[in-house]
Design an enzyme around this catalytic site. Structure first.
Site, PDB file in Angstrom:
ATOM      1  N   GLU A 172       0.825  -1.217   0.000  1.00  0.00           N
ATOM      2  CA  GLU A 172       0.000   0.000   0.000  1.00  0.00           C
ATOM      3  C   GLU A 172       0.853   1.258   0.000  1.00  0.00           C
ATOM      4  O   GLU A 172       1.221   1.762   1.069  1.00  0.00           O
ATOM      5  CB  GLU A 172      -0.925   0.020   1.233  1.00  0.00           C
ATOM      6  CG  GLU A 172      -2.034  -0.990   1.191  1.00  0.00           C
ATOM      7  CD  GLU A 172      -3.007  -0.865   2.365  1.00  0.00           C
ATOM      8  OE1 GLU A 172      -2.773  -0.027   3.262  1.00  0.00           O
ATOM      9  OE2 GLU A 172      -4.001  -1.606   2.365  1.00  0.00           O
ATOM     10  N   GLU A 260      -6.178  -7.367  -0.526  1.00  0.00           N
ATOM     11  CA  GLU A 260      -6.419  -7.228   0.922  1.00  0.00           C
ATOM     12  C   GLU A 260      -7.763  -6.537   1.140  1.00  0.00           C
ATOM     13  O   GLU A 260      -8.060  -5.544   0.470  1.00  0.00           O
ATOM     14  CB  GLU A 260      -5.301  -6.408   1.560  1.00  0.00           C
ATOM     15  CG  GLU A 260      -5.396  -6.359   3.078  1.00  0.00           C
ATOM     16  CD  GLU A 260      -4.323  -5.462   3.699  1.00  0.00           C
ATOM     17  OE1 GLU A 260      -3.124  -5.741   3.511  1.00  0.00           O
ATOM     18  OE2 GLU A 260      -4.704  -4.478   4.355  1.00  0.00           O
TER      19      GLU A 260
END
Ligand code: IDC
Length: 471
Positions: A172, A260
């Protein structure tokens, strides 16, 4: 002895009834794609497909940080994810910068060993597996670009020949990192992977904690096949806006992978929003998007799937799971009615207390006494599946160096899987013989962890001529 056996048989029958009642209610109709059937994955447009060109959707779970929760990287756990949760992918999350991070103070050798173990177990259990370079507090993947290059060079060289390995190169990006920076990083890392693994899927993070897939869509990475872009959501925080961003990106031609997600809020904690989570799953299913749930650990936080009071590292019962864990297991398996100790009827519960271990059927097979437990059962694709676990006690009065048992079933069945033994099916019988590592049983001693999964008629013939043979 006989009376005890009969009581156990009655109990086993009661469990059968419970088990049978739980079957056939839901179950995803389609077969689950696996490395053994779909093989090497590639992209056709935005869709992952197998070697036969059929669409493949990966659905599974992510570990927590490998450095913090290494204990869930074990074969029993992965087997349960595959067989009971019906997952076909696991993600191995390796933080790069947090405490214990690969690029900070982590023990690199032990982290790589965990990845090796995870890939080995995933392969043995017929799962796809994602190696996740889990950047987070480091914000910009360029912070540790050289380390990432060396890492992916080593991983892709080692796993080039594997059908099931997927590379996620930056979890991320955040803290204002722009797509141009991520793209530039990806263009450094992808050729390193491609030199070894020429076709493997590569997942690339997107700005703002892997949410701004539209920015990647406006300027995608060109010159390489099989590149996907990740979108992450936490259902109690991210709703219709982000869903529309995802839908527009896919409909605009961008291959998106949800590597995710959580059903709680973005902190990984807080309340669960099942309604929003249902909407996410519905849309991802409609679009054929793959999705991986955060996280397989017993941390005291909402997103952890295992209760913090549970110390088991596999063989989880429904009551060992957190609310997130229950929701995710049910959603993945399609099984809305798991048999758990807390859900058994008062009569069964009372019996269970007087019989230890509960639900065991004991067969006197001559030299070997077989203790059989139906660990789980579920319905899928119109068939009933039963997972058995066996313990063998050597009652022959002498030690043995190998063994063989034959179990008879009431009806025709199909053998789906078996472990810690060699399995051969003959009509309604199943012959199980020892492996070289578990043939030895001392006189009066026992061995366990022998198990198999069958589909079709699953009931052991309780009075059948079960027999055994030892050398
Ligand atoms: C969280 C963990 C938490 C850990 C923290 C580290 O759940 O136990 O202390 O990371 O900073 C993400 C990240 C993922 C986060 C998760 C929940 O990819 O690492 O895990 N999350 O905050 N993105 C959105 C949410």
């Amino acid at each position: 002895m006989l009376a005890v056996k009969n009581r156990r048989r009655i109990l086993a029958l009661a469990l059968w009834v419970g088990c049978l009642l739980c079957l056939g209610k839901t179950g995803r109709a389609e077969e689950i794609a696996a490395p053994s059937t779909a093989g090497v994955l590639h992209l056709e447009g935005t869709q992952i497909v197998g070697e036969d060109g059929q669409p493949v959707q990966l659905r599974g779970v992510s570990t927590h940080g490998l450095a913090w929760f290494p204990q869930y990287v074990n074969q029993e756990c992965f087997r349960q994810l595959r067989t009971e949760w019906r997952a076909n992918v696991v993600r191995l999350a390796m933080y790069t910068a947090e405490s214990g991070g690969f690029c900070t103070d982590g023990d690199q050798e032990s982290l790589k060993r965990l990845i090796d173990d995870g890939i080995r177990y995933a392969t043995e259990e017929d799962l796809y597996v994602i190696i996740d370079w889990h950047i987070l507090s480091d914000g910009n993947p360029q912070t540790y670009q050289e380390e990432a290059k060396a890492f992916f060079e080593e991983m892709s060289a080692k796993y080039a020949h594997m059908k099931n390995v997927i590379y996620e190169i930056c979890n991320e990006p955040n803290g204002g990192t722009e797509w141009a920076q991520i793209k530039s990083y990806a263009e450094e890392i992808i050729p390193v992977i491609r030199r070894n693994a020429s076709d493997a899927l590569v997942l690339v993070g997107t700005p703002n904690w892997s949410q701004f897939v539209d920015e990647a869509q406006a300027d995608p990475i060109t010159g390489y096949d099989n590149i996907m872009y990740t979108l992450h959501f936490y259902a109690a925080t991210h709703k219709e806006d982000l869903r529309m961003r995802m839908r527009n990106a896919v409909q605009g031609g961008l291959p998106v992978f949800v590597s995710e997600y959580g059903i709680c809020d973005a902190s990984g904690n807080g309340d669960i929003d099942e309604e929003e989570a249902d909407l996410w799953v519905k849309l991802m299913d409609e679009l054929g998007i793959s999705y991986v749930a955060w996280n397989l650990a017993n941390k005291d936080e909402t997103s952890s799937m295992i209760l913090s009071t549970c110390q088991k590292t596999g063989g989880f019962l429904e009551e060992d799971l957190s609310a997130s864990g229950k929701w995710i297991r049910r959603m993945l398996s399609g099984d809305t009615d798991a048999v758990s100790e807390s859900e058994t009827s008062p009569d069964q519960a009372e019996e269970a207390q007087t019989e230890a271990p509960s639900g065991e059927t004991v067969f006197d097979c001559g030299q070997i006494e077989v203790h059989a437990v139906v660990k789980n059962c579920w319905g899928s694709n119109g068939e009933d599946y039963y997972q058995y676990e066996l313990k063998l006690v050597n009652l022959s009065g002498q030690p043995c160096s190998s063994w063989e048992i034959v179990l008879d079933f009431e009806e025709e069945f199909r053998l789906q899987d078996g472990w810690n033994g060699d399995y051969e099916k003959d009509g309604n019988s199943l012959r199980i013989s020892s492996k070289d590592y578990n043939g030895k049983i001392g006189s009066g001693e026992s061995i366990g962890d022998i198990g198999f999964i069958i589909s079709g008629g699953g009931a052991l013939s309780l009075e059948g001529p079960q027999h055994s043979h030892i050398v």
